[in-house]
Design a protein around this motif. Sequence first.
Motif, PDB file in Angstrom:
ATOM      1  N   ALA A  63      59.073  83.163  -3.841  1.00  0.00           N
ATOM      2  CA  ALA A  63      58.613  82.193  -4.818  1.00  0.00           C
ATOM      3  C   ALA A  63      57.467  82.392  -5.599  1.00  0.00           C
ATOM      4  O   ALA A  63      56.513  82.977  -4.940  1.00  0.00           O
ATOM      5  CB  ALA A  63      58.602  80.675  -4.029  1.00  0.00           C
ATOM      6  N   PRO A  64      57.277  82.068  -6.820  1.00  0.00           N
ATOM      7  CA  PRO A  64      56.053  82.190  -7.470  1.00  0.00           C
ATOM      8  C   PRO A  64      54.908  80.911  -6.840  1.00  0.00           C
ATOM      9  O   PRO A  64      55.274  79.741  -7.024  1.00  0.00           O
ATOM     10  CB  PRO A  64      56.414  81.823  -9.054  1.00  0.00           C
ATOM     11  N   ALA A  65      54.011  81.752  -6.194  1.00  0.00           N
ATOM     12  CA  ALA A  65      53.091  80.701  -5.534  1.00  0.00           C
ATOM     13  C   ALA A  65      51.577  81.250  -5.484  1.00  0.00           C
ATOM     14  O   ALA A  65      51.541  82.668  -5.719  1.00  0.00           O
ATOM     15  CB  ALA A  65      53.436  80.450  -3.884  1.00  0.00           C
ATOM     16  N   VAL A  66      50.793  80.538  -5.299  1.00  0.00           N
ATOM     17  CA  VAL A  66      49.182  81.039  -5.441  1.00  0.00           C
ATOM     18  C   VAL A  66      48.692  80.352  -4.195  1.00  0.00           C
ATOM     19  O   VAL A  66      48.713  79.295  -3.755  1.00  0.00           O
ATOM     20  CB  VAL A  66      48.580  80.580  -6.693  1.00  0.00           C
ATOM     21  N   PHE A  67      47.768  81.393  -3.559  1.00  0.00           N
ATOM     22  CA  PHE A  67      47.016  80.788  -2.395  1.00  0.00           C
ATOM     23  C   PHE A  67      45.647  81.319  -2.610  1.00  0.00           C
ATOM     24  O   PHE A  67      45.208  82.330  -2.840  1.00  0.00           O
ATOM     25  CB  PHE A  67      47.600  81.708  -1.262  1.00  0.00           C
ATOM     26  N   ILE A  68      44.711  80.394  -2.452  1.00  0.00           N
ATOM     27  CA  ILE A  68      43.393  80.376  -2.542  1.00  0.00           C
ATOM     28  C   ILE A  68      42.760  80.108  -1.153  1.00  0.00           C
ATOM     29  O   ILE A  68      42.721  78.862  -0.687  1.00  0.00           O
ATOM     30  CB  ILE A  68      42.770  79.393  -3.455  1.00  0.00           C
ATOM     31  N   GLU A  69      41.956  81.026  -0.642  1.00  0.00           N
ATOM     32  CA  GLU A  69      41.340  80.772   0.576  1.00  0.00           C
ATOM     33  C   GLU A  69      39.810  81.315   0.528  1.00  0.00           C
ATOM     34  O   GLU A  69      39.478  81.998  -0.205  1.00  0.00           O
ATOM     35  CB  GLU A  69      41.972  81.826   1.856  1.00  0.00           C
ATOM     36  N   LEU A  70      39.110  80.348   0.979  1.00  0.00           N
ATOM     37  CA  LEU A  70      37.576  80.247   1.015  1.00  0.00           C
ATOM     38  C   LEU A  70      37.299  80.469   2.633  1.00  0.00           C
ATOM     39  O   LEU A  70      37.514  79.826   3.477  1.00  0.00           O
ATOM     40  CB  LEU A  70      37.003  79.064   0.571  1.00  0.00           C
ATOM     41  N   LYS A  71      36.367  81.182   2.794  1.00  0.00           N
ATOM     42  CA  LYS A  71      35.685  81.511   4.196  1.00  0.00           C
ATOM     43  C   LYS A  71      34.200  81.197   3.842  1.00  0.00           C
ATOM     44  O   LYS A  71      33.388  81.915   2.908  1.00  0.00           O
ATOM     45  CB  LYS A  71      35.810  82.829   4.525  1.00  0.00           C
ATOM     46  N   LEU A  72      33.811  79.834   4.404  1.00  0.00           N
ATOM     47  CA  LEU A  72      32.439  79.564   4.179  1.00  0.00           C
ATOM     48  C   LEU A  72      31.692  78.989   5.584  1.00  0.00           C
ATOM     49  O   LEU A  72      32.293  78.848   6.454  1.00  0.00           O
ATOM     50  CB  LEU A  72      32.691  78.016   3.463  1.00  0.00           C
ATOM     51  N   PRO A  73      30.373  78.901   5.183  1.00  0.00           N
ATOM     52  CA  PRO A  73      29.552  78.551   6.432  1.00  0.00           C
ATOM     53  C   PRO A  73      29.844  76.940   6.408  1.00  0.00           C
ATOM     54  O   PRO A  73      30.265  76.371   5.450  1.00  0.00           O
ATOM     55  CB  PRO A  73      28.242  78.678   5.943  1.00  0.00           C
ATOM     56  N   PRO A  74      29.912  76.367   7.708  1.00  0.00           N
ATOM     57  CA  PRO A  74      30.083  75.122   7.711  1.00  0.00           C
ATOM     58  C   PRO A  74      29.138  73.992   6.658  1.00  0.00           C
ATOM     59  O   PRO A  74      29.482  72.783   6.723  1.00  0.00           O
ATOM     60  CB  PRO A  74      29.896  74.696   9.118  1.00  0.00           C
ATOM     61  N   ILE A  75      28.201  74.503   6.219  1.00  0.00           N
ATOM     62  CA  ILE A  75      27.301  73.521   5.293  1.00  0.00           C
ATOM     63  C   ILE A  75      28.160  73.330   3.759  1.00  0.00           C
ATOM     64  O   ILE A  75      27.595  72.678   2.954  1.00  0.00           O
ATOM     65  CB  ILE A  75      25.815  74.049   5.105  1.00  0.00           C
ATOM     66  N   ALA A  76      29.285  74.374   3.501  1.00  0.00           N
ATOM     67  CA  ALA A  76      29.642  74.335   2.395  1.00  0.00           C
ATOM     68  C   ALA A  76      30.827  73.390   2.187  1.00  0.00           C
ATOM     69  O   ALA A  76      31.692  73.416   3.159  1.00  0.00           O
ATOM     70  CB  ALA A  76      30.100  75.561   1.897  1.00  0.00           C
ATOM     71  N   LEU A  77      31.219  72.722   1.060  1.00  0.00           N
ATOM     72  CA  LEU A  77      32.085  71.897   0.967  1.00  0.00           C
ATOM     73  C   LEU A  77      32.328  71.054   1.928  1.00  0.00           C
ATOM     74  O   LEU A  77      33.399  70.681   2.967  1.00  0.00           O
ATOM     75  CB  LEU A  77      33.545  72.392   0.980  1.00  0.00           C
ATOM     76  N   ALA A  78      31.354  70.308   2.797  1.00  0.00           N
ATOM     77  CA  ALA A  78      31.124  69.610   3.879  1.00  0.00           C
ATOM     78  C   ALA A  78      31.713  68.191   3.662  1.00  0.00           C
ATOM     79  O   ALA A  78      31.555  67.636   4.884  1.00  0.00           O
ATOM     80  CB  ALA A  78      29.618  69.711   4.252  1.00  0.00           C
ATOM     81  N   THR A  79      31.973  67.691   2.625  1.00  0.00           N
ATOM     82  CA  THR A  79      32.437  66.559   2.570  1.00  0.00           C
ATOM     83  C   THR A  79      33.936  66.523   2.079  1.00  0.00           C
ATOM     84  O   THR A  79      34.318  67.459   1.200  1.00  0.00           O
ATOM     85  CB  THR A  79      31.528  65.297   1.621  1.00  0.00           C
ATOM     86  N   PRO A  80      34.553  65.274   2.256  1.00  0.00           N
ATOM     87  CA  PRO A  80      35.931  65.317   1.812  1.00  0.00           C
ATOM     88  C   PRO A  80      36.094  65.408   0.278  1.00  0.00           C
ATOM     89  O   PRO A  80      36.760  65.899  -0.258  1.00  0.00           O
ATOM     90  CB  PRO A  80      36.504  63.794   2.592  1.00  0.00           C
ATOM     91  N   GLU A  81      35.167  64.504  -0.283  1.00  0.00           N
ATOM     92  CA  GLU A  81      34.843  64.607  -1.821  1.00  0.00           C
ATOM     93  C   GLU A  81      34.632  66.063  -2.303  1.00  0.00           C
ATOM     94  O   GLU A  81      35.243  66.309  -3.339  1.00  0.00           O
ATOM     95  CB  GLU A  81      33.743  63.729  -1.942  1.00  0.00           C
ATOM     96  N   ALA A  82      33.848  66.826  -1.462  1.00  0.00           N
ATOM     97  CA  ALA A  82      33.529  68.071  -2.156  1.00  0.00           C
ATOM     98  C   ALA A  82      34.908  68.961  -2.088  1.00  0.00           C
ATOM     99  O   ALA A  82      35.140  69.647  -2.899  1.00  0.00           O
ATOM    100  CB  ALA A  82      32.404  68.724  -1.397  1.00  0.00           C
ATOM    101  N   LYS A  83      35.594  68.736  -0.908  1.00  0.00           N
ATOM    102  CA  LYS A  83      36.920  69.721  -0.731  1.00  0.00           C
ATOM    103  C   LYS A  83      37.903  69.266  -1.818  1.00  0.00           C
ATOM    104  O   LYS A  83      38.573  70.032  -2.390  1.00  0.00           O
ATOM    105  CB  LYS A  83      37.406  69.513   0.755  1.00  0.00           C
ATOM    106  N   GLN A  84      37.889  68.032  -2.024  1.00  0.00           N
ATOM    107  CA  GLN A  84      38.753  67.219  -3.224  1.00  0.00           C
ATOM    108  C   GLN A  84      38.430  67.951  -4.640  1.00  0.00           C
ATOM    109  O   GLN A  84      39.378  68.295  -5.207  1.00  0.00           O
ATOM    110  CB  GLN A  84      38.808  65.867  -3.052  1.00  0.00           C
TER     111      GLN A  84
END
Length: 141
Positions: A63-84
């Motif tokens: 299927a035409p699909a896109v995957f975006i994976e981030l490898k981060l320190p736990p301090i990055a995108l630390a809140t649900p709002e930041a992840k969203q």
Amino acid sequence: MPITLTVPEGLLSPEAEARAFSQLTEALLKVNQLDGNPFMEPNVVGTLNVLPKQHVFSGGKPAPAVFIELKLPPIALATPEAKQAFTEAATSILEKAAEGRVKRDHIWTNVVYAAEGAWGIGGRAYSNSELVDAIQHAAAR
């Protein structure tokens, strides 16, 4: 902060690949309020994996699909709002870059967090507090 972007061949033009990767980098920095930070900007790195169409799947079928994976320190995108906020930005970036060749619900993001003390830059392992110190020190310059 490595970004891994995986797409099937032909989904993005070479120009769109480069532009999308740059925009993902900008979005990650902005959501973490690190845009312009001289320590973090060069340390957002990554790879683009362009796979044969028959090697990208959704529901067990090519299927035409896109995957975006981030490898981060736990301090990055630390809140649900930041992840969203990042997820929304990344999805919009790739949807636009694909020019209608991928459905929005075929764009996935995934965040993997590095263990405490396992974030390495330039041969040095950073603890969370050391990483924060390096970022703040660079911002103060």
